[in-house]
Design a protein around this motif. Structure first.
Motif, PDB file in Angstrom:
ATOM      1  N   ASN A   2       0.831  -1.191   0.000  1.00 35.25           N
ATOM      2  CA  ASN A   2       0.000   0.000   0.000  1.00 35.25           C
ATOM      3  C   ASN A   2       0.875   1.254   0.000  1.00 35.25           C
ATOM      4  O   ASN A   2       1.686   1.463   0.899  1.00 35.25           O
ATOM      5  CB  ASN A   2      -0.907  -0.038   1.227  1.00 35.25           C
ATOM      6  CG  ASN A   2      -1.886   1.108   1.271  1.00 35.25           C
ATOM      7  OD1 ASN A   2      -1.726   2.117   0.592  1.00 35.25           O
ATOM      8  ND2 ASN A   2      -2.893   0.948   2.090  1.00 35.25           N
ATOM      9  N   ASN A   3       0.711   2.116  -1.008  1.00 34.95           N
ATOM     10  CA  ASN A   3       1.482   3.351  -1.134  1.00 34.95           C
ATOM     11  C   ASN A   3       1.285   4.254   0.081  1.00 34.95           C
ATOM     12  O   ASN A   3       2.212   4.899   0.544  1.00 34.95           O
ATOM     13  CB  ASN A   3       1.092   4.071  -2.420  1.00 34.95           C
ATOM     14  CG  ASN A   3       1.952   5.277  -2.686  1.00 34.95           C
ATOM     15  OD1 ASN A   3       3.147   5.269  -2.437  1.00 34.95           O
ATOM     16  ND2 ASN A   3       1.329   6.326  -3.193  1.00 34.95           N
ATOM     17  N   LYS A   4       0.063   4.286   0.605  1.00 32.28           N
ATOM     18  CA  LYS A   4      -0.235   5.120   1.769  1.00 32.28           C
ATOM     19  C   LYS A   4       0.530   4.614   3.000  1.00 32.28           C
ATOM     20  O   LYS A   4       1.003   5.399   3.811  1.00 32.28           O
ATOM     21  CB  LYS A   4      -1.731   5.129   2.045  1.00 32.28           C
ATOM     22  CG  LYS A   4      -2.155   6.285   2.928  1.00 32.28           C
ATOM     23  CD  LYS A   4      -3.648   6.280   3.180  1.00 32.28           C
ATOM     24  CE  LYS A   4      -4.429   6.373   1.899  1.00 32.28           C
ATOM     25  NZ  LYS A   4      -5.866   6.329   2.092  1.00 32.28           N
ATOM     26  N   TYR A   5       0.644   3.306   3.123  1.00 35.94           N
ATOM     27  CA  TYR A   5       1.386   2.753   4.258  1.00 35.94           C
ATOM     28  C   TYR A   5       2.876   3.091   4.146  1.00 35.94           C
ATOM     29  O   TYR A   5       3.527   3.378   5.142  1.00 35.94           O
ATOM     30  CB  TYR A   5       1.181   1.239   4.381  1.00 35.94           C
ATOM     31  CG  TYR A   5       1.720   0.706   5.679  1.00 35.94           C
ATOM     32  CD1 TYR A   5       1.022   0.906   6.870  1.00 35.94           C
ATOM     33  CD2 TYR A   5       2.932   0.035   5.721  1.00 35.94           C
ATOM     34  CE1 TYR A   5       1.526   0.446   8.069  1.00 35.94           C
ATOM     35  CE2 TYR A   5       3.443  -0.434   6.921  1.00 35.94           C
ATOM     36  CZ  TYR A   5       2.733  -0.225   8.091  1.00 35.94           C
ATOM     37  OH  TYR A   5       3.240  -0.673   9.292  1.00 35.94           O
ATOM     38  N   VAL A   6       3.401   3.094   2.928  1.00 33.57           N
ATOM     39  CA  VAL A   6       4.807   3.484   2.716  1.00 33.57           C
ATOM     40  C   VAL A   6       4.992   4.945   3.121  1.00 33.57           C
ATOM     41  O   VAL A   6       5.956   5.292   3.823  1.00 33.57           O
ATOM     42  CB  VAL A   6       5.238   3.246   1.248  1.00 33.57           C
ATOM     43  CG1 VAL A   6       6.609   3.836   0.978  1.00 33.57           C
ATOM     44  CG2 VAL A   6       5.200   1.758   0.910  1.00 33.57           C
ATOM     45  N   LYS A   7       4.072   5.808   2.696  1.00 34.48           N
ATOM     46  CA  LYS A   7       4.148   7.215   3.095  1.00 34.48           C
ATOM     47  C   LYS A   7       4.046   7.345   4.613  1.00 34.48           C
ATOM     48  O   LYS A   7       4.760   8.136   5.229  1.00 34.48           O
ATOM     49  CB  LYS A   7       3.026   8.029   2.438  1.00 34.48           C
ATOM     50  CG  LYS A   7       3.214   8.251   0.958  1.00 34.48           C
ATOM     51  CD  LYS A   7       2.040   9.059   0.421  1.00 34.48           C
ATOM     52  CE  LYS A   7       2.198   9.363  -1.046  1.00 34.48           C
ATOM     53  NZ  LYS A   7       1.063  10.167  -1.555  1.00 34.48           N
ATOM     54  N   PHE A   8       3.145   6.563   5.204  1.00 35.00           N
ATOM     55  CA  PHE A   8       2.986   6.587   6.655  1.00 35.00           C
ATOM     56  C   PHE A   8       4.297   6.190   7.338  1.00 35.00           C
ATOM     57  O   PHE A   8       4.703   6.820   8.318  1.00 35.00           O
ATOM     58  CB  PHE A   8       1.854   5.643   7.074  1.00 35.00           C
ATOM     59  CG  PHE A   8       1.436   5.792   8.505  1.00 35.00           C
ATOM     60  CD1 PHE A   8       0.469   6.712   8.855  1.00 35.00           C
ATOM     61  CD2 PHE A   8       2.011   5.020   9.499  1.00 35.00           C
ATOM     62  CE1 PHE A   8       0.071   6.862  10.181  1.00 35.00           C
ATOM     63  CE2 PHE A   8       1.627   5.160  10.823  1.00 35.00           C
ATOM     64  CZ  PHE A   8       0.651   6.082  11.163  1.00 35.00           C
ATOM     65  N   ALA A   9       4.944   5.175   6.806  1.00 34.69           N
ATOM     66  CA  ALA A   9       6.216   4.715   7.373  1.00 34.69           C
ATOM     67  C   ALA A   9       7.315   5.766   7.211  1.00 34.69           C
ATOM     68  O   ALA A   9       8.143   5.952   8.113  1.00 34.69           O
ATOM     69  CB  ALA A   9       6.633   3.395   6.727  1.00 34.69           C
ATOM     70  N   ILE A  10       7.325   6.459   6.077  1.00 36.32           N
ATOM     71  CA  ILE A  10       8.319   7.529   5.861  1.00 36.32           C
ATOM     72  C   ILE A  10       8.113   8.644   6.879  1.00 36.32           C
ATOM     73  O   ILE A  10       9.073   9.094   7.524  1.00 36.32           O
ATOM     74  CB  ILE A  10       8.241   8.066   4.413  1.00 36.32           C
ATOM     75  CG1 ILE A  10       8.753   7.020   3.429  1.00 36.32           C
ATOM     76  CG2 ILE A  10       9.027   9.372   4.279  1.00 36.32           C
ATOM     77  CD1 ILE A  10       8.452   7.333   1.973  1.00 36.32           C
ATOM     78  N   VAL A  11       6.866   9.080   7.034  1.00 36.22           N
ATOM     79  CA  VAL A  11       6.577  10.116   8.024  1.00 36.22           C
ATOM     80  C   VAL A  11       6.914   9.595   9.425  1.00 36.22           C
ATOM     81  O   VAL A  11       7.483  10.324  10.245  1.00 36.22           O
ATOM     82  CB  VAL A  11       5.106  10.574   7.941  1.00 36.22           C
ATOM     83  CG1 VAL A  11       4.727  11.443   9.125  1.00 36.22           C
ATOM     84  CG2 VAL A  11       4.854  11.309   6.636  1.00 36.22           C
ATOM     85  N   GLY A  12       6.598   8.346   9.681  1.00 33.97           N
ATOM     86  CA  GLY A  12       6.945   7.742  10.965  1.00 33.97           C
ATOM     87  C   GLY A  12       8.445   7.748  11.207  1.00 33.97           C
ATOM     88  O   GLY A  12       8.903   7.976  12.330  1.00 33.97           O
TER      89      GLY A  12
END
Length: 129
Positions: A2-12
């Protein structure tokens, strides 16, 4: 994945850096648990800003929530995620009698678990329609 989960992980990851650096800074002049709580609060705020403008931007634009309500929801959901995070930190700190750098590094396991909780709450509640 999931692209959104990757973005979430980057922000995390960015939030983790903010959290860790502030933890190190605050631990130089405050008790460890106080330093941990302050670092957490600053990291939550940076994560909220990044998530609303990067991870969940499309959802956020369609949301009915006002800025204050969205921030409040994010803060609440982060506090829910913080419970196992801080409990894990406290158990490692006291159970293993950690001090110095080991006490600072002990924040990592809790942050990893909290990320899963925070993603679910952000996706479904904070930035959800």
């Amino acid at each position: 994945m999931n692209n959104k989960y990757v973005k979430f992980a980057i922000v995390g990851g960015i939030g983790f850096i903010v959290d860790l650096l502030l933890m190190i800074l605050f631990a130089t002049f405050l008790p460890l648990l106080v330093a941990r709580l302050l670092a957490f609060f600053f990291a939550v705020n940076s994560n909220w800003l990044l998530h609303r403008n990067f991870t969940f931007k499309a959802q956020q634009e369609q949301s009915n929530s006002g800025l204050r309500q969205e921030w409040s929801k994010f803060l609440c959901s982060s506090c829910v995620g913080a419970m196992p995070n801080l409990l894990c930190y406290w158990l490692l700190l006291t159970g293993l009698s950690l001090t110095g750098n080991a006490a600072i590094i002990a924040i990592i396991p809790g942050i990893m678990f909290a990320m899963l909780v925070n993603y679910f709450l952000a996706e479904r509640w904070v930035f959800g329609k």
